[in-house]
Scaffold this motif. Structure first.
Motif, PDB file in Angstrom:
ATOM      1  N   UNK A   1       1.096  -0.848   0.238  1.00  0.00           N
ATOM      2  CA  UNK A   1       0.243  -0.273  -0.008  1.00  0.00           C
ATOM      3  C   UNK A   1       0.682   0.953   0.006  1.00  0.00           C
ATOM      4  N   UNK A   2       1.900   1.592   1.148  1.00  0.00           N
ATOM      5  CA  UNK A   2       2.296   2.107   0.715  1.00  0.00           C
ATOM      6  C   UNK A   2       3.494   2.389  -0.285  1.00  0.00           C
ATOM      7  N   UNK A   3       4.050   1.247  -1.532  1.00  0.00           N
ATOM      8  CA  UNK A   3       4.598   1.495  -2.250  1.00  0.00           C
ATOM      9  C   UNK A   3       3.548   2.215  -3.533  1.00  0.00           C
ATOM     10  N   UNK A   4       2.288   1.642  -3.424  1.00  0.00           N
ATOM     11  CA  UNK A   4       1.518   2.331  -4.226  1.00  0.00           C
ATOM     12  C   UNK A   4       1.601   3.561  -4.635  1.00  0.00           C
ATOM     13  N   UNK A   5       1.528   4.357  -3.195  1.00  0.00           N
ATOM     14  CA  UNK A   5       0.793   5.789  -2.970  1.00  0.00           C
ATOM     15  C   UNK A   5       2.863   6.454  -3.006  1.00  0.00           C
ATOM     16  N   UNK A   6       4.336   5.883  -3.185  1.00  0.00           N
ATOM     17  CA  UNK A   6       4.751   6.483  -3.461  1.00  0.00           C
ATOM     18  C   UNK A   6       5.577   6.271  -4.769  1.00  0.00           C
ATOM     19  N   UNK A   7       5.583   5.304  -5.411  1.00  0.00           N
ATOM     20  CA  UNK A   7       5.956   5.116  -6.620  1.00  0.00           C
ATOM     21  C   UNK A   7       5.331   6.705  -7.593  1.00  0.00           C
ATOM     22  N   UNK A   8       4.775   6.650  -8.102  1.00  0.00           N
ATOM     23  CA  UNK A   8       3.426   7.522  -9.067  1.00  0.00           C
ATOM     24  C   UNK A   8       4.424   9.465  -8.520  1.00  0.00           C
ATOM     25  N   UNK A   9       4.920   9.343  -6.930  1.00  0.00           N
ATOM     26  CA  UNK A   9       5.026  10.766  -6.675  1.00  0.00           C
ATOM     27  C   UNK A   9       6.911  11.192  -7.143  1.00  0.00           C
ATOM     28  N   UNK A  10       7.387   9.746  -7.996  1.00  0.00           N
ATOM     29  CA  UNK A  10       8.786   9.696  -8.487  1.00  0.00           C
ATOM     30  C   UNK A  10       9.176  10.725  -9.152  1.00  0.00           C
ATOM     31  N   UNK A  11      10.069  11.679  -8.907  1.00  0.00           N
ATOM     32  CA  UNK A  11      10.184  12.805  -9.900  1.00  0.00           C
ATOM     33  C   UNK A  11      11.350  11.999 -10.535  1.00  0.00           C
ATOM     34  N   UNK A  12      12.087  11.517 -10.653  1.00  0.00           N
ATOM     35  CA  UNK A  12      12.644  10.959 -11.841  1.00  0.00           C
ATOM     36  C   UNK A  12      13.140   9.600 -10.960  1.00  0.00           C
ATOM     37  N   UNK A  13      12.565   8.607 -11.895  1.00  0.00           N
ATOM     38  CA  UNK A  13      13.268   7.662 -11.711  1.00  0.00           C
ATOM     39  C   UNK A  13      14.235   6.737 -12.948  1.00  0.00           C
ATOM     40  N   UNK A  14      14.980   5.849 -12.503  1.00  0.00           N
ATOM     41  CA  UNK A  14      15.991   5.130 -13.534  1.00  0.00           C
ATOM     42  C   UNK A  14      15.624   3.363 -12.830  1.00  0.00           C
ATOM     43  N   UNK A  15      15.406   2.612 -13.895  1.00  0.00           N
ATOM     44  CA  UNK A  15      15.410   0.857 -13.878  1.00  0.00           C
ATOM     45  C   UNK A  15      16.898   0.112 -14.749  1.00  0.00           C
ATOM     46  N   UNK A  16      17.170  -0.573 -14.198  1.00  0.00           N
ATOM     47  CA  UNK A  16      18.257  -1.798 -15.089  1.00  0.00           C
ATOM     48  C   UNK A  16      17.852  -2.398 -15.170  1.00  0.00           C
TER      49      UNK A  16
END
Length: 143
Positions: free
Chosen positions: A35-50
């Protein structure tokens, strides 16, 4: 960015809740409630996936207010792929985006666990204790 004959690629984005949690726990970081991750991820300013041959094996995110304060979080690489400079590639993507879009007066912080400090120092980060500051934290469960 993909290099020739390189099975690794760092791209912009954030993983799904499930992949985020797996990447953290695979790398030995603490799990987070879905539940916390679902709230957090859309609030990412910038993300990088390897990715390794298309499969997510690492990540990093920048969170913050978009103007004065930013924090680098969730840097991790699957243990089977560590020791290949991949954390450095994630950090390069994050710092390049900060240099491109963050205001010159922005404060960028992170928490360096163990030997990760040597990676972060390569990107201009310094120990706050040497600047009359100390890092502090509080977990909401009281621990």
């Amino acid at each position: 960015m993909k290099r020739i004959n390189d099975p690794y690629e760092v791209g912009e984005g954030v993983p799904s809740v499930e992949v985020f949690r797996r990447l953290r726990t695979d790398a030995g970081l603490s799990d987070k409630a879905p539940e916390a991750v679902a709230i957090a991820l859309p609030n990412t300013w910038y993300g990088a996936i390897l990715r390794h041959e298309g499969e997510p094996i690492g990540m990093g995110r920048i969170i913050g207010d978009g103007g004065t304060a930013f924090q680098i979080v969730d840097i991790c690489v699957h243990p089977a792929h560590q020791g290949r400079g991949l954390g450095k590639r994630i950090m390069a993507a994050l710092t390049e985006e900060l240099e491109r879009r963050a205001p010159a007066t922005a404060y960028v912080s992170l928490i360096a666990d163990g030997p990760a400090r040597f990676l972060y120092e390569k990107f201009g980060f310094a120990d706050t204790a040497g600047h009359d500051s100390i890092g502090m934290y509080r977990l909401m469960n009281g621990s």
